[in-house]
Design an enzyme around this catalytic site. Structure first.
Site, PDB file in Angstrom:
ATOM      1  N   ASP A  29      30.714  43.621  29.215  1.00  0.00           N
ATOM      2  CA  ASP A  29      30.190  43.014  30.436  1.00  0.00           C
ATOM      3  C   ASP A  29      30.609  41.541  30.492  1.00  0.00           C
ATOM      4  O   ASP A  29      30.520  40.823  29.497  1.00  0.00           O
ATOM      5  CB  ASP A  29      28.662  43.136  30.484  1.00  0.00           C
ATOM      6  CG  ASP A  29      28.100  42.868  31.870  1.00  0.00           C
ATOM      7  OD1 ASP A  29      27.567  43.798  32.491  1.00  0.00           O
ATOM      8  OD2 ASP A  29      28.205  41.706  32.344  1.00  0.00           O
ATOM      9  N   GLY A  92      18.568  46.955  41.533  1.00  0.00           N
ATOM     10  CA  GLY A  92      19.385  45.808  41.134  1.00  0.00           C
ATOM     11  C   GLY A  92      20.839  46.155  40.894  1.00  0.00           C
ATOM     12  O   GLY A  92      21.542  45.438  40.176  1.00  0.00           O
ATOM     13  N   HIS A  97      29.672  51.687  41.461  1.00  0.00           N
ATOM     14  CA  HIS A  97      30.343  52.704  40.626  1.00  0.00           C
ATOM     15  C   HIS A  97      29.387  52.895  39.451  1.00  0.00           C
ATOM     16  O   HIS A  97      29.115  51.921  38.721  1.00  0.00           O
ATOM     17  CB  HIS A  97      31.726  52.209  40.191  1.00  0.00           C
ATOM     18  CG  HIS A  97      32.507  53.178  39.354  1.00  0.00           C
ATOM     19  ND1 HIS A  97      33.835  53.507  39.620  1.00  0.00           N
ATOM     20  CD2 HIS A  97      32.176  53.892  38.238  1.00  0.00           C
ATOM     21  CE1 HIS A  97      34.274  54.370  38.723  1.00  0.00           C
ATOM     22  NE2 HIS A  97      33.282  54.622  37.859  1.00  0.00           N
ATOM     23  N   HIS A  99      27.283  53.014  36.322  1.00  0.00           N
ATOM     24  CA  HIS A  99      27.552  52.396  35.026  1.00  0.00           C
ATOM     25  C   HIS A  99      26.275  52.309  34.227  1.00  0.00           C
ATOM     26  O   HIS A  99      25.190  52.090  34.774  1.00  0.00           O
ATOM     27  CB  HIS A  99      28.170  50.996  35.205  1.00  0.00           C
ATOM     28  CG  HIS A  99      27.420  50.097  36.134  1.00  0.00           C
ATOM     29  ND1 HIS A  99      27.532  50.166  37.502  1.00  0.00           N
ATOM     30  CD2 HIS A  99      26.528  49.098  35.895  1.00  0.00           C
ATOM     31  CE1 HIS A  99      26.752  49.256  38.063  1.00  0.00           C
ATOM     32  NE2 HIS A  99      26.126  48.603  37.107  1.00  0.00           N
TER      33      HIS A  99
HETATM   34  P1  AMP Z   1      24.577  46.019  38.011  1.00  0.00           P
HETATM   35  O1  AMP Z   1      23.910  44.761  38.479  1.00  0.00           O
HETATM   36  O2  AMP Z   1      23.669  46.973  37.275  1.00  0.00           O
HETATM   37  O3  AMP Z   1      25.357  46.688  39.108  1.00  0.00           O
HETATM   38  O4  AMP Z   1      25.599  45.564  36.890  1.00  0.00           O
HETATM   39  C1  AMP Z   1      26.884  45.161  37.183  1.00  0.00           C
HETATM   40  C2  AMP Z   1      27.404  44.498  35.937  1.00  0.00           C
HETATM   41  O5  AMP Z   1      28.809  44.454  36.017  1.00  0.00           O
HETATM   42  C3  AMP Z   1      26.917  43.070  35.725  1.00  0.00           C
HETATM   43  O6  AMP Z   1      26.261  42.976  34.469  1.00  0.00           O
HETATM   44  C4  AMP Z   1      28.198  42.239  35.764  1.00  0.00           C
HETATM   45  O7  AMP Z   1      28.171  41.188  34.836  1.00  0.00           O
HETATM   46  C5  AMP Z   1      29.253  43.277  35.415  1.00  0.00           C
HETATM   47  N1  AMP Z   1      30.585  43.046  35.952  1.00  0.00           N
HETATM   48  C6  AMP Z   1      30.931  42.853  37.255  1.00  0.00           C
HETATM   49  N2  AMP Z   1      32.264  42.719  37.378  1.00  0.00           N
HETATM   50  C7  AMP Z   1      32.772  42.829  36.125  1.00  0.00           C
HETATM   51  C8  AMP Z   1      34.087  42.763  35.565  1.00  0.00           C
HETATM   52  N3  AMP Z   1      35.156  42.556  36.352  1.00  0.00           N
HETATM   53  N4  AMP Z   1      34.221  42.908  34.228  1.00  0.00           N
HETATM   54  C9  AMP Z   1      33.155  43.096  33.437  1.00  0.00           C
HETATM   55  N5  AMP Z   1      31.903  43.179  33.901  1.00  0.00           N
HETATM   56  C10 AMP Z   1      31.707  43.038  35.213  1.00  0.00           C
HETATM   57 ZN    ZN Z   2      34.863  53.202  41.374  1.00  0.00          ZN
END
Ligand code: AMP
Ligand code: ZN
Length: 113
Positions: A29, A92, A97, A99
């Protein structure tokens, strides 16, 4: 499709990859909330758990078991860790996508804010 996690999983944007196979992608992350914080995703674009269907059950099961395997390999399984899946606005979720956050390396608080 303009999805940042699809682009990461397809190697279009470089990132710190912890694990990859034909259907799963695991990467650090970019805004870590714990000493260990990585994201585990299916390469298949599923917007969130709300959009997963019955055909995705085995894939999502393998994804969870892969997280367990990485936790064992990285040495934090025994101490414990947290797997978080945020869904939609109130959950949140900021990236559409599905994750799974994996957080470890410190004692985590509960409940979340
Ligand atoms: P959420 O808020 O549950 O959708 O989590 C999205 C997560 O993706 C956050 O913790 C961000 O720090 C992480 N994130 C977003 N873009 C990237 C990226 N390009 N590379 C790594 N982590 C990312
Ligand atoms: Zn995707």
């Amino acid at each position: 499709m303009d999805c940042i996690f699809c682009k990461l999983a397809q190697g279009e944007i470089p990132t710190d990859v912890l694990y990859e196979d034909e259907e799963i992608f695991v990467f650090t992350d970019q805004n870590p909330q714990a000493p260990v914080h990585f994201l585990a995703i299916p390469k298949k674009h599923i917007a969130s758990l709300n959009e997963a269907d019955a055909d995705d059950a085995a894939l999502l099961g393998r994804l969870l078991l892969r997280i367990r395997q990485i936790a064992e390999d990285e040495g934090f399984a025994a101490d414990g860790y947290r797997v978080v899946n945020n869904i939609g606005q109130d959950g949140g979720q900021s990236v559409a996508h599905i994750h799974f956050h994996v957080l470890a390396g410190r004692s985590l608080q509960w409940p979340p804010g």
